[in-house]
Design an enzyme around this catalytic site. Structure first.
Site, PDB file in Angstrom:
ATOM      1  N   ARG A   1     -34.218   3.242 -13.827  1.00 19.93           N
ATOM      2  CA  ARG A   1     -33.640   2.087 -14.496  1.00 19.93           C
ATOM      3  C   ARG A   1     -34.633   0.959 -14.752  1.00 19.93           C
ATOM      4  O   ARG A   1     -34.732   0.439 -15.865  1.00 19.93           O
ATOM      5  CB  ARG A   1     -32.489   1.491 -13.668  1.00 19.93           C
ATOM      6  N   THR A   2     -35.332   0.547 -13.716  1.00 18.96           N
ATOM      7  CA  THR A   2     -36.120  -0.685 -13.837  1.00 18.96           C
ATOM      8  C   THR A   2     -37.246  -0.506 -14.850  1.00 18.96           C
ATOM      9  O   THR A   2     -37.430  -1.337 -15.747  1.00 18.96           O
ATOM     10  CB  THR A   2     -36.673  -1.090 -12.463  1.00 18.96           C
TER      11      THR A   2
ATOM     12  N   LYS B   1     -57.864   6.187  -6.483  1.00 17.75           N
ATOM     13  CA  LYS B   1     -59.288   6.177  -6.112  1.00 17.75           C
ATOM     14  C   LYS B   1     -59.609   4.991  -5.224  1.00 17.75           C
ATOM     15  O   LYS B   1     -60.766   4.728  -4.919  1.00 17.75           O
ATOM     16  CB  LYS B   1     -60.151   6.103  -7.392  1.00 17.75           C
TER      17      LYS B   1
ATOM     18  N   ARG C   1     -43.892  -2.479  -9.671  1.00 22.81           N
ATOM     19  CA  ARG C   1     -43.142  -1.966  -8.501  1.00 22.81           C
ATOM     20  C   ARG C   1     -44.144  -1.367  -7.539  1.00 22.81           C
ATOM     21  O   ARG C   1     -45.061  -0.649  -7.956  1.00 22.81           O
ATOM     22  CB  ARG C   1     -42.122  -0.915  -8.912  1.00 22.81           C
TER      23      ARG C   1
ATOM     24  N   HIS D   1     -36.060  -7.626  -5.046  1.00 24.92           N
ATOM     25  CA  HIS D   1     -35.918  -6.979  -6.364  1.00 24.92           C
ATOM     26  C   HIS D   1     -35.204  -7.987  -7.269  1.00 24.92           C
ATOM     27  O   HIS D   1     -34.037  -7.827  -7.616  1.00 24.92           O
ATOM     28  CB  HIS D   1     -35.096  -5.699  -6.200  1.00 24.92           C
TER      29      HIS D   1
HETATM   30  N1   CP Z   1     -31.803  -0.188  -9.472  1.00 23.79           N
HETATM   31  C1   CP Z   1     -33.059   0.303  -9.497  1.00 23.79           C
HETATM   32  O1   CP Z   1     -34.027  -0.363  -9.106  1.00 23.79           O
HETATM   33  O2   CP Z   1     -33.173   1.578  -9.975  1.00 23.79           O
HETATM   34  P1   CP Z   1     -34.536   2.375 -10.181  1.00 23.79           P
HETATM   35  O3   CP Z   1     -35.110   2.629  -8.810  1.00 23.79           O
HETATM   36  O4   CP Z   1     -34.167   3.627 -10.911  1.00 23.79           O
HETATM   37  O5   CP Z   1     -35.475   1.507 -10.977  1.00 23.79           O
END
Ligand code: CP
Length: 314
Positions: free
Chosen positions: A51-52, A80, A101, A129
């Site tokens: 999603r993100t 590396k 992320r 998040h």
């Molecule tokens: N909600 C969420 O962060 O989903 P993903 O891990 O798929 O990005």
């Protein structure tokens, strides 16, 4: 340069302006379709995501911009030994805004100290998040018409669940919210989250293991997955997985207007027979994700809304 590392990287007024902008774009996306012509978003994902990453990329494409990036540290020079600091310096030459992320808590904050462009924390370990939190606020506001005076049940892995930590912080900004933390003893919400966000002036909270007993009194239920990837040993995960399972029968105990949120992915904590219940709001969250991430990109790039002439950030 402003960054979005935690919900409170933006003031409350700025967060509300961001939610309003996302609502306007959802209602009428056409005026926004070329606002990012010539701009580039980099997605640096050192951890898996559906999603993100894809919704940030979709958001930039829907604003007329372009995207580049990597999905998986093994495909980047991190494999590396390149540091997050050097990566942030380097990618600042390639993109106008970076969504990152990372499995390590604090990695996006560190990147923000070296980047010359805005950094968006797209999830750092078990910490935060914030873009998911803005999605959650947008969805709660659509469903309940307000963000204050709510009783919110958080259920599942509250120890490692970064979306819970960020949403608790965000909802703590509003008067009269009550928090019910429902988890196994081993997966209770960390003390630091309670210390930093729950002020006695504004909120009360309780901790319990019993979802069934709490359901009738909740205004909102936020379910979460047991985060297998953050466990130190498989045995503990196997013992705790499946500890909560919301199904249609159990949902009969809940108020008829109690939305069920989940950041997804789900494993088995929400059964498929809940999906057709009008209270299921988790695919609304997915839908809202694109508009929230369009709004975050416009906010950080300082691009005004053509309908109001205003920017999100002051
Ligand atoms: N909600 C969420 O962060 O989903 P993903 O891990 O798929 O990005």
């Amino acid at each position: 340069v402003r960054h979005f590392i935690e919900p409170n990287s933006f003031s409350l007024d700025e967060q509300l302006a961001l939610l309003d902008l996302a609502d306007r774009m959802e209602a009428n996306p056409a005026p926004y379709a070329h606002l990012c012509d010539g701009r580039i978003l980099a997605t640096l994902f050192y951890e898996p995501s559906t999603r993100t990453r894809l919704s940030f990329e979709s958001a930039m494409l829907r604003l007329g911009g372009k995207t580049l990036g990597f999905a998986g540290a093994q495909l980047s020079s991190a494999s590396k030994g390149e540091t997050v600091a050097d990566t942030a310096r380097v990618v600042s030459n390639y993109a106008d805004v970076i969504a990152m992320r990372h499995p390590k808590e604090g990695a996006p904050l560190r990147a923000s100290m070296y980047a010359r462009v805005p950094i968006i924390n797209a999830g750092d370990g078990g910490h935060a998040h914030p873009s998911q939190t803005m999605i959650d606020l947008m969805t709660i506001r659509q469903r309940k018409g307000r963000l204050d005076h709510l009783t919110i049940g958080f259920c599942g892995d509250l120890k490692f669940g970064r979306t819970v930590h960020s949403l608790t912080a965000a909802l703590s900004q509003f008067e009269g919210n009550k928090f019910v933390f429902i988890s196994p003893e081993e997966l209770r919400i960390p003390q630091y989250v309670k210390d930093e966000t729950l002020t006695p002036l504004h909120q009360t909270y309780k901790e319990t293991t019993d979802l069934e007993a709490e359901l009738p009194a909740l205004d909102v239920l936020y379910m979460t997955r047991i985060q297998q990837e953050r466990f130190f040993n498989e045995e503990d995960y196997l013992r705790l997985k499946g500890c909560y399972s919301l199904n249609a029968k159990l949902l009969e105990l809940a108020p008829p207007d109690m939305p069920v949120l989940h950041p997804l992915p789900r494993i088995d904590e929400i059964k498929l027979d809940v999906d057709n219940d009008l209270r299921a709001a988790y695919f609304d969250q997915v839908h809202n994700g694109v508009y929230i991430r369009m709004a975050i990109i416009l906010a950080l790039l300082g691009i005004p809304d053509p309908l109001t002439g205003k920017t999100v950030l002051n």
